[in-house]
Write an enzyme that holds these catalytic residues in place. Sequence first.
Site, mmCIF file in Angstrom:
data_model
loop_
_atom_site.group_PDB
_atom_site.id
_atom_site.type_symbol
_atom_site.label_atom_id
_atom_site.label_comp_id
_atom_site.label_asym_id
_atom_site.label_seq_id
_atom_site.Cartn_x
_atom_site.Cartn_y
_atom_site.Cartn_z
ATOM 1 N N GLU A 180 28.146 12.098 6.749
ATOM 2 C CA GLU A 180 27.563 13.360 7.500
ATOM 3 C C GLU A 180 28.910 13.997 7.720
ATOM 4 O O GLU A 180 29.038 14.926 7.920
ATOM 5 C CB GLU A 180 27.047 12.171 8.687
ATOM 6 C CG GLU A 180 25.618 12.461 8.788
ATOM 7 C CD GLU A 180 24.760 13.779 7.844
ATOM 8 O OE1 GLU A 180 25.087 14.743 8.740
ATOM 9 O OE2 GLU A 180 23.987 13.565 7.758
ATOM 10 N N TYR A 221 25.166 15.479 17.241
ATOM 11 C CA TYR A 221 24.489 16.339 15.926
ATOM 12 C C TYR A 221 25.348 15.258 14.862
ATOM 13 O O TYR A 221 24.130 14.244 14.557
ATOM 14 C CB TYR A 221 25.319 16.955 14.649
ATOM 15 C CG TYR A 221 25.188 16.827 13.374
ATOM 16 C CD1 TYR A 221 23.589 17.619 13.130
ATOM 17 C CD2 TYR A 221 26.015 16.941 12.844
ATOM 18 C CE1 TYR A 221 23.376 17.279 11.462
ATOM 19 C CE2 TYR A 221 25.935 16.662 11.551
ATOM 20 C CZ TYR A 221 24.196 17.137 10.836
ATOM 21 O OH TYR A 221 23.721 16.691 9.453
ATOM 22 N N ASP A 247 22.645 20.577 13.541
ATOM 23 C CA ASP A 247 24.309 21.843 12.817
ATOM 24 C C ASP A 247 23.699 22.692 12.708
ATOM 25 O O ASP A 247 22.555 23.454 13.207
ATOM 26 C CB ASP A 247 24.110 20.981 11.997
ATOM 27 C CG ASP A 247 22.979 21.065 9.898
ATOM 28 O OD1 ASP A 247 21.989 21.647 10.619
ATOM 29 O OD2 ASP A 247 23.593 20.514 9.557
#
Length: 499
Positions: A118, A202, A220
Amino acid sequence: MPHKRRYSSSQASTPSDGEGSFSELSDIESDFKPTRSNPKRKSSKLTSRAKSTKRQKIDEQRCEDSVASSRVPHCASLHVIDSVQPMRSALLAWFTTVRDNRRPEERGQRAYEVWISEIMLQQTQVSTVIPYYNSWMNRFPTIQALASASIDEVNALWKGLGYYSRASRLLSGAQKAMQSFNGKLPDNARDLEKNIPGIGRYSAGAISSIAYGERAPVLDGNVHRLLSRVLALYALPKAKKTLDILWSAAETFVRVEEEQRTYDSQGEGRKETEHPGDINQALIELGSTICTVRNPKCENCPIRRWCMAYQRSSGSDLEIIDLEDMCKTCEPIPDISDISLYPMKPIRNKWRQSEDSKDRLFLLIRRPEKGLLAGLFEFLTSENISKKLSKNSQEQLTLTFMSSAFPLLQLSPSAGGSSSNEGPRIMKIVPAGIIIHVFSHLKKSYHAQWVVIEGGTSPPIPKVNGVNNMKWVTFDEVEKANIGTGTLKVWKAAKSVWL
């Protein structure tokens, strides 16, 4: 992927008989305009049939007129997902056909691996990330291995991905996990965001939903764009009201409701939210591959029948409007037939609006504990400069000073602005004037410079002695901080440049 971020910083230099420097940073590049609208507010019922009939005729006429105009009157409730069941089923059915080709993490992957992927994907294309991800996991297969590494080892593997502060925060996060969480990342979004450096809302939602199955939403850049189109939300993209609506919509997809537990379009009766990580990944994947910034592939979208932007583009969206429930969040849209206009682009060159200034953060540096103005905060300062400087000389001096204060800062704007995979970059330098301040025994002259910085996902960190010697504060907190009178004069003069 995160949206392009814009910052601004200002630096004031001083001649040999003075000192003083000004630095400020803006967190987002859009204006913040709070409204009183409520997307969850339900339409009121009229008791008078005559009033109802009259209102319906007015609304029908306004709705018909709106098709040909740039402003489209609509209810605030349009921006709320009422029935997510069929949309979620279609989304998950589509995701099963593409999941093998998605991002580097795999279903059931450990939180550490999800975390690494991520963070890498925040600023970088998927195709670029994959070899870096594989190299990283070979070198640091566990959070324990990462925590024991040096910053030089981490940066060596990160070389080429850009924005090295992401790598340093990964190292800091791994060390924090070892010290405070028995070598594991927290298993919920709240603790992840609160305790692990570099993890925002997020990333916390992505990690906790994918690795731990928590029903936490994600938002996102891809999901922001996707849901803006689903809800036909044309509003300032970083305004609090806009983000509240989009986060609420994202939460709807992973939330459990009694009537949603056993729905399945195939009649199989499986729980729709059994794997919230799959739902979140499906939203991200759909936004990045189908609902793209330009030329969205609507014909391949599994949820287009519920997409209000798609319906508007075909002229099939003619709702009856309750004037008491009129949306006050959306701005006029240039062309309702163009789906790619959603979400609304950030407004450029609006730095003079006070709403925008109050969304910024400003850098304050603590002076040494001994000497003039001991222990007080001031703006970033370059001392003992020439008394006479041309505009070009001031700009060159500012670039040199900022280069030494922010080693990772790029010093000149690229054509067309910075892109989302670039780090912080200076975009503008504007003189804010010369401010004179007289102490009891000397006179200081401050040459204030306003520097606009764009790019990255967080404020750049200057080279100062100790974290406790600097802090980013909000617009309203600057004058409340422990600053001297001279610095306050610089602040008021600099504000006049963009207020």
